[in-house]
Design a protein around this motif. Structure first.
Motif, mmCIF file in Angstrom:
data_model
loop_
_atom_site.group_PDB
_atom_site.id
_atom_site.type_symbol
_atom_site.label_atom_id
_atom_site.label_comp_id
_atom_site.label_asym_id
_atom_site.label_seq_id
_atom_site.Cartn_x
_atom_site.Cartn_y
_atom_site.Cartn_z
ATOM 1 N N PHE A 34 -6.044 35.612 72.654
ATOM 2 C CA PHE A 34 -4.723 35.752 73.478
ATOM 3 C C PHE A 34 -5.116 35.890 74.823
ATOM 4 O O PHE A 34 -5.599 36.724 75.309
ATOM 5 C CB PHE A 34 -4.190 37.120 72.766
ATOM 6 N N THR A 35 -4.542 35.108 75.625
ATOM 7 C CA THR A 35 -4.758 35.197 77.013
ATOM 8 C C THR A 35 -3.241 34.808 77.671
ATOM 9 O O THR A 35 -2.289 34.399 77.223
ATOM 10 C CB THR A 35 -5.522 33.991 77.529
ATOM 11 N N LEU A 36 -3.319 35.713 79.004
ATOM 12 C CA LEU A 36 -1.983 35.527 79.814
ATOM 13 C C LEU A 36 -2.130 34.437 80.821
ATOM 14 O O LEU A 36 -3.165 34.358 81.458
ATOM 15 C CB LEU A 36 -1.878 36.954 80.243
ATOM 16 N N PRO A 37 -1.240 34.002 81.091
ATOM 17 C CA PRO A 37 -1.225 32.872 82.288
ATOM 18 C C PRO A 37 -1.245 33.462 83.529
ATOM 19 O O PRO A 37 -1.114 34.524 83.871
ATOM 20 C CB PRO A 37 0.393 32.306 82.151
ATOM 21 N N ILE A 38 -1.641 32.629 84.507
ATOM 22 C CA ILE A 38 -1.982 33.202 85.898
ATOM 23 C C ILE A 38 -0.768 33.763 86.575
ATOM 24 O O ILE A 38 -0.821 34.629 87.430
ATOM 25 C CB ILE A 38 -2.673 31.963 86.594
ATOM 26 N N SER A 39 0.370 33.169 86.050
ATOM 27 C CA SER A 39 1.624 33.533 86.738
ATOM 28 C C SER A 39 1.963 35.122 86.324
ATOM 29 O O SER A 39 2.328 35.977 87.185
ATOM 30 C CB SER A 39 2.836 32.750 86.414
ATOM 31 N N PHE A 40 1.531 35.603 85.119
ATOM 32 C CA PHE A 40 1.609 36.891 84.943
ATOM 33 C C PHE A 40 0.699 37.841 86.122
ATOM 34 O O PHE A 40 1.156 38.838 86.408
ATOM 35 C CB PHE A 40 1.210 37.046 83.450
ATOM 36 N N TRP A 41 -0.504 37.339 86.006
ATOM 37 C CA TRP A 41 -1.394 38.100 86.966
ATOM 38 C C TRP A 41 -0.911 38.202 88.282
ATOM 39 O O TRP A 41 -1.145 39.069 89.161
ATOM 40 C CB TRP A 41 -2.764 37.763 86.322
ATOM 41 N N CYS A 42 -0.336 36.965 88.954
ATOM 42 C CA CYS A 42 0.158 37.124 90.044
ATOM 43 C C CYS A 42 1.326 37.998 90.238
ATOM 44 O O CYS A 42 1.325 38.766 91.211
ATOM 45 C CB CYS A 42 0.333 35.513 90.674
ATOM 46 N N GLY A 43 2.121 38.131 89.473
ATOM 47 C CA GLY A 43 3.306 38.885 89.186
ATOM 48 C C GLY A 43 2.805 40.392 89.357
ATOM 49 O O GLY A 43 3.184 41.440 89.843
ATOM 50 N N MET A 44 1.891 40.666 88.332
ATOM 51 C CA MET A 44 1.481 42.168 88.252
ATOM 52 C C MET A 44 0.645 42.434 89.629
ATOM 53 O O MET A 44 0.820 43.577 90.078
ATOM 54 C CB MET A 44 0.215 42.335 87.086
ATOM 55 N N PHE A 45 -0.135 41.557 90.330
ATOM 56 C CA PHE A 45 -0.647 41.961 91.437
ATOM 57 C C PHE A 45 0.356 42.158 92.520
ATOM 58 O O PHE A 45 0.262 43.359 93.362
ATOM 59 C CB PHE A 45 -1.682 40.552 92.014
ATOM 60 N N TYR A 46 1.472 41.475 92.532
ATOM 61 C CA TYR A 46 2.398 41.550 93.498
ATOM 62 C C TYR A 46 3.112 43.018 93.589
ATOM 63 O O TYR A 46 3.305 43.847 94.477
ATOM 64 C CB TYR A 46 3.498 40.572 93.311
ATOM 65 N N LEU A 47 3.444 43.132 92.181
ATOM 66 C CA LEU A 47 4.034 44.430 92.010
ATOM 67 C C LEU A 47 3.316 45.694 92.016
ATOM 68 O O LEU A 47 3.767 46.648 92.420
ATOM 69 C CB LEU A 47 4.541 44.536 90.412
ATOM 70 N N SER A 48 2.047 45.529 91.742
ATOM 71 C CA SER A 48 1.269 46.706 91.609
ATOM 72 C C SER A 48 0.447 47.071 93.085
ATOM 73 O O SER A 48 0.415 48.328 93.425
ATOM 74 C CB SER A 48 0.291 46.645 90.428
ATOM 75 N N ILE A 49 0.251 46.171 93.822
ATOM 76 C CA ILE A 49 -0.357 46.108 95.063
ATOM 77 C C ILE A 49 0.254 45.858 96.255
ATOM 78 O O ILE A 49 0.672 47.015 97.037
ATOM 79 C CB ILE A 49 -1.849 45.143 95.024
ATOM 80 N N ILE A 50 0.845 44.783 96.402
ATOM 81 C CA ILE A 50 1.395 44.305 97.700
ATOM 82 C C ILE A 50 2.665 45.366 97.749
ATOM 83 O O ILE A 50 2.923 45.695 98.840
ATOM 84 C CB ILE A 50 1.766 43.040 97.418
ATOM 85 N N SER A 51 3.637 45.297 96.962
ATOM 86 C CA SER A 51 4.884 45.927 97.116
ATOM 87 C C SER A 51 4.657 47.406 97.219
ATOM 88 O O SER A 51 5.527 47.967 97.924
ATOM 89 C CB SER A 51 5.849 45.592 95.903
ATOM 90 N N THR A 52 3.886 47.972 96.454
ATOM 91 C CA THR A 52 3.459 49.326 96.824
ATOM 92 C C THR A 52 2.860 49.621 97.856
ATOM 93 O O THR A 52 3.530 50.773 98.755
ATOM 94 C CB THR A 52 2.493 49.812 95.595
#
Length: 93
Positions: A1-19
């Motif tokens: 079970f792997t998650l697409p790169i778009s998921f990880w990009c979204g998580m990075f944006y929400l958790s790091i950049i926006s914060t």
């Protein structure tokens, strides 16, 4: 079970950049207008969320629009009172 790169990009944006951006802007606001006025503007976050949702296709009920108007009026009234109080204190000096 792997998650697409778009998921990880979204998580990075929400958790790091926006914060980080939000924290920096919040700190700048505290330095510029003070803690009291800055904390009043936190009440605008739900209103901004509803407005963004509207532009993304969500519908807005009349009760939500009226509640948003009450929040905005509360922010305006509070800031007006704070500014008036500061001017009064400056005149005493």
């Amino acid at each position: 079970f792997t998650l697409p790169i778009s998921f990880w990009c979204g998580m990075f944006y929400l958790s790091i950049i926006s914060t980080v951006v939000a924290y920096v802007w919040y700190s700048d606001a505290i330095a510029e207008i003070g803690v009291g006025q800055t904390s009043v503007f936190l009440n605008c976050m739900p209103v901004a969320s509803v407005i963004i949702g509207f532009f993304l296709g969500e519908s807005i009920k009349l009760s939500v629009a009226l509640a948003g108007l009450v929040v905005i009026l509360g922010v305006i009234i509070t800031n007006h009172a704070v500014i008036k109080h500061r001017k009064r204190n400056l005149n005493k000096c």
